[in-house]
Design a protein around this motif. Structure first.
Motif: not given
Length: 568
Positions: A30-32, A40-47, A63-67
């Motif tokens: 995710p973008a910093s 918490y919402e973004v970390l949950a998305l990443k997980a 909110r995602l920068a890439g993978r």
């Protein structure tokens, strides 16, 4: 509040022997800024995405920068095998063609500078840190740096009827593990490693993989193809470091391990490399001194001291403590105090922000308490805050701290001065000497203090007195780089960017020019129609009374593809 860096969405599979292939899963980034504001919402998305439990809308979340694809153990083995096959072919490509590859990268980096910086910002680097990293990458690959490397890689001349060459030959297959705190910048060393004729296997760290993958997929790999490198010359993986290092140590196809990490990790890995017959190239911790003499330009010296706080002090070669002449100590400290107290936290896109979330927050409290217990004075900072600058026990930021220590003796007992500290903490150490002693004795003690540092990445001096400057340059053996009246973290063409002594580079540590560190020197003598090839005294320029023959003139063709050097 939702925020993103504005960087384009990036996706990088495993680059296996130059070919993009699927990995076993994905590491999403995710973008910093999004993580700072919606933690918490973004970390949950990443997980959810990393563990394949995503919702349908997750893949298009802005909110995602890439993978980056996570590689497998089998892919690591394949990368090594392909590198071994490709390396001799790549090494036969003329040196000038391989150096042209670096020059082409430099030009491309200039063209892609904006995207380079945007990827670093998305990864969490403030604008000023990202721009500094860009300057370093440009200097590492600058045409003047390349020309200097050209002079170091090959020398030849004629001696006593023979053509004599000193040539640096590539080590073979180099495996590079970049630093977690500055992965893209440290991975740039791989470009010079490739130009030296080595094959390269890179492990992009899964904890922060985006910029390293971008560097090699978007910039390096296409240029290698254009410059006649076979596919196996480069592989880019992404896997946890420890199992990857074990794979490299066990493989007969790995020759060098180029590692960025902590001092204790580096010492352990050095032992393992030597046991396994690998060359260890260790780029480890830093605990740099910034020394300020009585006649220094204080405005400039304070500006250099402020470089400590770039990235919240999580740069290896930022100055960690300032060593002050007592006559300017109060004024310097007051000026620095005002600047430090004015620093604010915020998102990395804000060009006025230099602070980033701090990883070792608990260690910061221990180091600060140790200093205070031993007599240091906390002038400001040390509080946990959120992205808005509000106090929070869960805050990812630390307000930047400034500590004053009076006397070299007490300073030598404090972790904040003697150990690498990876957080926004600067110690100003006021040097002391006997009342009857003059400046020469004080200078002796300050230089001795710098040399006693167990680490040795960079050290810098601010002074006008030529005698002081000469002594600093001549007598400070600690450090891979010394800077005088210059930015402590600044880089220049030709001047090494990485490398150091002591715990910073391990037992083989020195200023690191990757062209040299990943090659070995070979001497070559080519004779042709020499009348007395076994008259060794004659070759040394000594006329023996018993000599019956002298070397005949040598008829050797002019060398092709090698620039002749006049003298060693």
């Amino acid at each position: 509040m939702n925020s993103s860096s504005g960087a384009a969405r990036l996706e990088f599979p495993v680059l296996l022997a130059g070919v993009p292939v699927p990995g076993e899963s994905w590491v999403h980034w995710p973008a910093s800024s999004a993580t700072l504001y919606d933690t918490y919402e973004v970390l949950a998305l990443k997980a959810r995405l990393d563990h394949a439990r995503e919702k349908p809308e997750d893949h298009t979340d802005p909110r995602l920068a890439g993978r980056v694809a996570r590689s497998t153990g089998d892919q690591a083995l394949t990368a090594l095998s392909c590198a071994r096959q490709a390396q001799p072919v790549w090494a036969r490509v003329p040196l000038d063609r391989r150096l042209d590859f670096v020059r082409a990268f430099h030009r491309l980096l200039r063209e892609q500078a904006e995207q380079f910086v945007s990827v670093l910002i998305a990864e969490g680097n403030p604008v000023r840190v990202a721009q500094w990293a860009l300057s370093a990458a440009l200097n590492i690959t600058h045409p003047d740096t390349v020309e200097h490397a050209r002079e170091l890689m090959v020398w030849e001349d004629r001696r006593e009827g023979r053509l004599v060459r000193l040539v640096r030959k590539p080590d073979g297959v180099v495996c590079l593990d970049p630093a977690r705190n500055a992965p893209m910048l440290t991975a740039v060393a791989g470009i010079l490693t490739l130009a030296a004729g080595n094959a390269l296997v890179v492990n992009a760290p899964p904890t922060v993989p985006l910029s390293t993958a971008f560097l090699f997929h978007e910039l390096v790999a296409p240029l290698l193809t254009q410059h006649a490198a076979p596919p196996g010359t480069l592989s880019v993986l992404c896997a946890p470091a420890r199992p990857m290092l074990r794979t490299w140590l066990a493989s007969p196809h790995c020759d060098d391990i180029f590692f960025f990490g902590g001092a204790s990790q580096g010492a352990e890995l050095t032992r393992s490399c030597l046991e396994a017959g690998k060359k260890p190239i260790m780029e480890l911790a830093g605990n740099d001194a910034l020394m300020v003499w009585r006649d220094a330009d204080l405005d400039q010296a304070v500006e250099a001291a402020m470089e400590r706080y770039l990235g919240s002090g999580q740069l290896c070669f930022a100055p960690k403590f300032a060593l002050l002449h007592p006559s300017i100590a109060e004024e310097f400290t007051e000026r620095l105090h005002r600047r430090v107290a004015a620093l604010r936290v915020g998102p990395p896109e804000n060009p006025e922000i230099v602070l980033t979330p701090v990883i070792k927050r608990s260690q910061f409290k221990e180091v600060l308490q140790d200093a205070v217990d031993k007599g240091a004075e906390l002038l400001c900072g040390g509080a946990l805050v959120d992205v808005h600058g509000q106090p929070s026990l869960r805050g990812p930021f630390l307000t930047p701290a400034l500590v004053r220590v009076r006397g070299l003796g007490p300073a030598a007992t404090m972790q904040a001065v003697t150990e690498e500290t990876f957080f926004p903490l600067m110690c100003v150490v006021v040097a002391d000497s006997p009342v009857s002693a003059g400046d020469d004795a004080l200078l002796d003690s300050m230089l001795a203090f710098v040399n006693a540092n167990r680490y040795g990445l960079r050290n810098s001096l601010w002074a006008r007195d030529a005698h002081v400057i000469d002594r600093f340059a001549d007598e400070v053996s600690n450090g891979g780089v010394l800077k005088v009246n210059d930015s402590h973290i600044g880089t220049l063409p030709v001047l090494p960017v990485i490398g150091g002594t002591g715990l910073s580079g391990g037992v083989f540590g020195e200023a690191n020019i990757p062209f040299l560190r990943t090659t070995r020197l070979q001497g070559i003598s080519i004779g042709s129609h020499i009348a007395a090839p076994f008259d060794h005294l004659a070759a040394a320029g000594f006329q023996s009374a018993h000599a019956t023959n002298r070397p005949a003139p040598m008829d050797l063709p002019e060398q092709s593809g090698i620039t002749r050097k006049a003298n060693l």
